[in-house]
Design an enzyme around this catalytic site. Sequence first.
Site, PDB file in Angstrom:
ATOM      1  N   GLY A  58      10.104 -22.079  15.492  1.00  0.00           N
ATOM      2  CA  GLY A  58       9.694 -22.898  16.329  1.00  0.00           C
ATOM      3  C   GLY A  58       8.890 -24.270  15.783  1.00  0.00           C
ATOM      4  N   GLY A 115      -3.563 -12.975 -12.559  1.00  0.00           N
ATOM      5  CA  GLY A 115      -4.054 -11.745 -12.627  1.00  0.00           C
ATOM      6  C   GLY A 115      -5.013 -11.805 -11.496  1.00  0.00           C
ATOM      7  N   ILE A 138      -2.816  -9.580  -5.547  1.00  0.00           N
ATOM      8  CA  ILE A 138      -1.487  -9.167  -5.374  1.00  0.00           C
ATOM      9  C   ILE A 138      -0.750  -8.971  -6.868  1.00  0.00           C
ATOM     10  CG2 ILE A 138       0.650  -9.939  -4.748  1.00  0.00           C
ATOM     11  CD1 ILE A 138      -0.606 -11.664  -2.569  1.00  0.00           C
ATOM     12  N   LYS A 143       0.950  -1.431  -0.059  1.00  0.00           N
ATOM     13  CA  LYS A 143       0.066  -0.031  -0.018  1.00  0.00           C
ATOM     14  C   LYS A 143       0.850   1.249  -0.075  1.00  0.00           C
ATOM     15  CE  LYS A 143      -3.041  -2.870  -0.314  1.00  0.00           C
ATOM     16  NZ  LYS A 143      -2.323  -4.147  -0.378  1.00  0.00           N
ATOM     17  N   HIS A 173     -23.652  14.891   0.886  1.00  0.00           N
ATOM     18  CA  HIS A 173     -23.576  14.948  -0.554  1.00  0.00           C
ATOM     19  C   HIS A 173     -22.437  16.143  -0.487  1.00  0.00           C
ATOM     20  CE1 HIS A 173     -24.792  15.952  -4.611  1.00  0.00           C
ATOM     21  NE2 HIS A 173     -24.737  17.263  -4.185  1.00  0.00           N
TER      22      HIS A 173
HETATM   23  P1  FAD Z   1       1.390 -14.123   8.261  1.00  0.00           P
HETATM   24  O1  FAD Z   1       1.292 -12.878   8.175  1.00  0.00           O
HETATM   25  O2  FAD Z   1       1.877 -14.961   7.238  1.00  0.00           O
HETATM   26  O3  FAD Z   1       2.432 -14.351   9.525  1.00  0.00           O
HETATM   27  C1  FAD Z   1       2.943 -15.574   9.993  1.00  0.00           C
HETATM   28  C2  FAD Z   1       4.322 -15.469  10.626  1.00  0.00           C
HETATM   29  O4  FAD Z   1       4.625 -16.697  11.135  1.00  0.00           O
HETATM   30  C3  FAD Z   1       5.452 -15.249   9.624  1.00  0.00           C
HETATM   31  O5  FAD Z   1       6.028 -13.722  10.015  1.00  0.00           O
HETATM   32  C4  FAD Z   1       6.377 -16.261   9.820  1.00  0.00           C
HETATM   33  O6  FAD Z   1       7.688 -15.887   9.723  1.00  0.00           O
HETATM   34  C5  FAD Z   1       5.949 -16.801  11.137  1.00  0.00           C
HETATM   35  N1  FAD Z   1       6.342 -18.262  11.293  1.00  0.00           N
HETATM   36  C6  FAD Z   1       5.798 -19.102  10.311  1.00  0.00           C
HETATM   37  N2  FAD Z   1       6.237 -20.486  10.705  1.00  0.00           N
HETATM   38  C7  FAD Z   1       7.030 -20.047  11.954  1.00  0.00           C
HETATM   39  C8  FAD Z   1       7.668 -21.082  12.709  1.00  0.00           C
HETATM   40  N3  FAD Z   1       7.700 -22.356  12.797  1.00  0.00           N
HETATM   41  N4  FAD Z   1       8.277 -20.495  13.771  1.00  0.00           N
HETATM   42  C9  FAD Z   1       8.318 -19.163  14.034  1.00  0.00           C
HETATM   43  N5  FAD Z   1       7.627 -18.323  13.098  1.00  0.00           N
HETATM   44  C10 FAD Z   1       7.113 -18.752  12.125  1.00  0.00           C
HETATM   45  N6  FAD Z   1      -4.224  -9.200   3.483  1.00  0.00           N
HETATM   46  C11 FAD Z   1      -5.017  -8.251   3.571  1.00  0.00           C
HETATM   47  O7  FAD Z   1      -6.101  -8.509   4.361  1.00  0.00           O
HETATM   48  N7  FAD Z   1      -4.913  -7.223   2.836  1.00  0.00           N
HETATM   49  C12 FAD Z   1      -4.131  -6.555   1.832  1.00  0.00           C
HETATM   50  O8  FAD Z   1      -4.099  -5.691   1.378  1.00  0.00           O
HETATM   51  C13 FAD Z   1      -3.140  -7.738   1.760  1.00  0.00           C
HETATM   52  N8  FAD Z   1      -2.060  -7.705   0.732  1.00  0.00           N
HETATM   53  C14 FAD Z   1      -1.363  -8.290   0.593  1.00  0.00           C
HETATM   54  C15 FAD Z   1      -0.029  -8.031  -0.357  1.00  0.00           C
HETATM   55  C16 FAD Z   1       0.920  -9.012  -0.334  1.00  0.00           C
HETATM   56  C17 FAD Z   1       2.118  -8.835  -1.256  1.00  0.00           C
HETATM   57  C18 FAD Z   1       0.752 -10.394   0.211  1.00  0.00           C
HETATM   58  C19 FAD Z   1       1.882 -11.359  -0.131  1.00  0.00           C
HETATM   59  C20 FAD Z   1      -0.269 -10.517   1.090  1.00  0.00           C
HETATM   60  C21 FAD Z   1      -1.380  -9.669   1.176  1.00  0.00           C
HETATM   61  N9  FAD Z   1      -2.422 -10.154   2.051  1.00  0.00           N
HETATM   62  C22 FAD Z   1      -3.185  -8.962   2.366  1.00  0.00           C
HETATM   63  C23 FAD Z   1      -2.294 -11.226   2.859  1.00  0.00           C
HETATM   64  C24 FAD Z   1      -1.924 -11.108   4.255  1.00  0.00           C
HETATM   65  O9  FAD Z   1      -0.601 -10.483   4.331  1.00  0.00           O
HETATM   66  C25 FAD Z   1      -2.187 -12.353   4.958  1.00  0.00           C
HETATM   67  O10 FAD Z   1      -3.575 -12.978   4.938  1.00  0.00           O
HETATM   68  C26 FAD Z   1      -1.857 -12.202   6.520  1.00  0.00           C
HETATM   69  O11 FAD Z   1      -0.806 -11.793   6.695  1.00  0.00           O
HETATM   70  C27 FAD Z   1      -1.983 -13.582   7.035  1.00  0.00           C
HETATM   71  O12 FAD Z   1      -1.579 -13.486   8.571  1.00  0.00           O
HETATM   72  P2  FAD Z   1      -1.221 -14.481   9.630  1.00  0.00           P
HETATM   73  O13 FAD Z   1      -1.148 -14.094  10.942  1.00  0.00           O
HETATM   74  O14 FAD Z   1      -2.083 -15.887   9.273  1.00  0.00           O
HETATM   75  O15 FAD Z   1       0.139 -14.966   8.937  1.00  0.00           O
END
Ligand code: FAD
Length: 467
Positions: A117, A183, A186, A54, A445
């Site tokens: 982990g 498409g 992302i 963003k 408006h």
């Molecule tokens: P994640 O954000 O993937 O976090 C998981 C974390 O766990 C990571 O930091 C990883 O390092 C850590 N991890 C994993 N396994 C281990 C382990 N075994 N030990 C220690 N640490 C670990 N979503 C939106 O809602 N709006 C948006 O505008 C949007 N834009 C995006 C743009 C891009 C380019 C991308 C790639 C994604 C986008 N998303 C967006 C999706 C969004 O980023 C994810 O849905 C969101 O981050 C998911 O959150 P989460 O907590 O499930 O996991």
Amino acid sequence: MSNEIKTQVVVLGAGPGGYSAAFRAADLGLDVVLVESRETLGGVCLNVGCIPSKALLHVAKVIDDAAEMASHGVTFGKPEIDLDKIRSWKESVIGQLTGGLGGMSKARKVKTVTGYGKFTSDKSIEVEGADGKTTITFDNAIIAAGSSVIDLPFIPNDDPRVIDSTGALELKDVPEEMLVLGGGIIGLEMGTVYNALGSNVSVVEFADQLVPAADKDIVQIYTKYNKKKFNMMLSTKVVAVDAKDDGLYVTFEGKNAPEGQVRYDKILVAVGRKPNGHLVAADKAGVNVDERGFINVSKELRTNVPHIFAIGDVVGQPMLAHKAVHEAHVAAEVISGKKHEFDPRCIPSIAYTDPEMAWVGVTEREAKEQGLNIEVANFPWAASGRAIASARTEGKTKMIFEKETGRVLGGAIVGINAGEMLGEICLAVEMGADAEDVGLTIHAHPTLNESIGLAAEIFEGSITDLP
Ligand code: FAD
């Protein structure tokens, strides 16, 4: 060095799901340990996802808006692009937010362990970090391990000219010819950024429309508006990439495939993300992970092992930050003894493209597939004073009502600020509001939001003379 920690709740992964779960659990009085392999909190979303994309889209929007002003009598010079400065601005945005999370974590006395982990049993996790091993024994665990990019087997993934979304956000250079493979949201967002910075962007999509999850009529407006900006190849796929010294030579197949090989300077692979369920040694804890890497959970976000929960991208679609946050709150509250379930009526989706596309609740296609008796009301922005004054009349607001009751079942908007506008429709769907509630709400408006009230009035039959 080996450390041992005992805690009531351990959270594996500090993305929007993980940090939200940790903070809510700590606020509810629980003792919490948050494990994260990155140096900073925030996961994909803050570090290499929602936020940096963003920040770059903001840059793209200003460039595009400035260029458009020429037709309204204000001409700015050709933009001078300083990639180092753009990059450091993007990094400062990330730093501000991830740093903020660090502070919030400390304030709540959430203990952060940095390292990777893995479960060693259903009561313990071992974290491998720069400072050695930490063994964490827990009463409850929340798996919030997120997702990773999908690589395609027929692409030379080790070639630095082939990048994923993380590579695209690094903004190493502005390639002259760029192919976006996929498409979806992302791919289109990053394509928007590179196009504004000066790349010729081509998008190839296997389906017959971009952003296949959204309704066709919404996407068609986006596609028509961007016809001149992007070369779009729908119903087409990449079948081979030949990496040569002077470029990546791509062979396509399908309805709109160009003949022979086409040369690109960079390829952005944006074909989706895969869940990280297989990367946490879940089997050691007895947690079932399906073959794709998703972890099945109940409405309370419990896995098949009752004291181990899972949330966010790792439990299923849609992979969105706000879904992860809401699931996180449910899991933390259930662990604290509260009764709570994750059962949203709707999870909004937004493509922060230009124009933006945003939708929530049932789409028209889903309503038809489900046999729902619906009526659709469309308000074209050609009839919106604010859209006309902003020279952006291509948009439209679409509301989906239950025919008999007028209840709002869903809605979609394509146009500038569609993402911000969508909140009103989200609230209407979640509250079970009907067309009368929305139509009787006085919208200021001239705003684009008026179009939501007007769409409700169309359903009610009080507006019939639209262009
Ligand atoms: P994640 O954000 O993937 O976090 C998981 C974390 O766990 C990571 O930091 C990883 O390092 C850590 N991890 C994993 N396994 C281990 C382990 N075994 N030990 C220690 N640490 C670990 N979503 C939106 O809602 N709006 C948006 O505008 C949007 N834009 C995006 C743009 C891009 C380019 C991308 C790639 C994604 C986008 N998303 C967006 C999706 C969004 O980023 C994810 O849905 C969101 O981050 C998911 O959150 P989460 O907590 O499930 O996991």
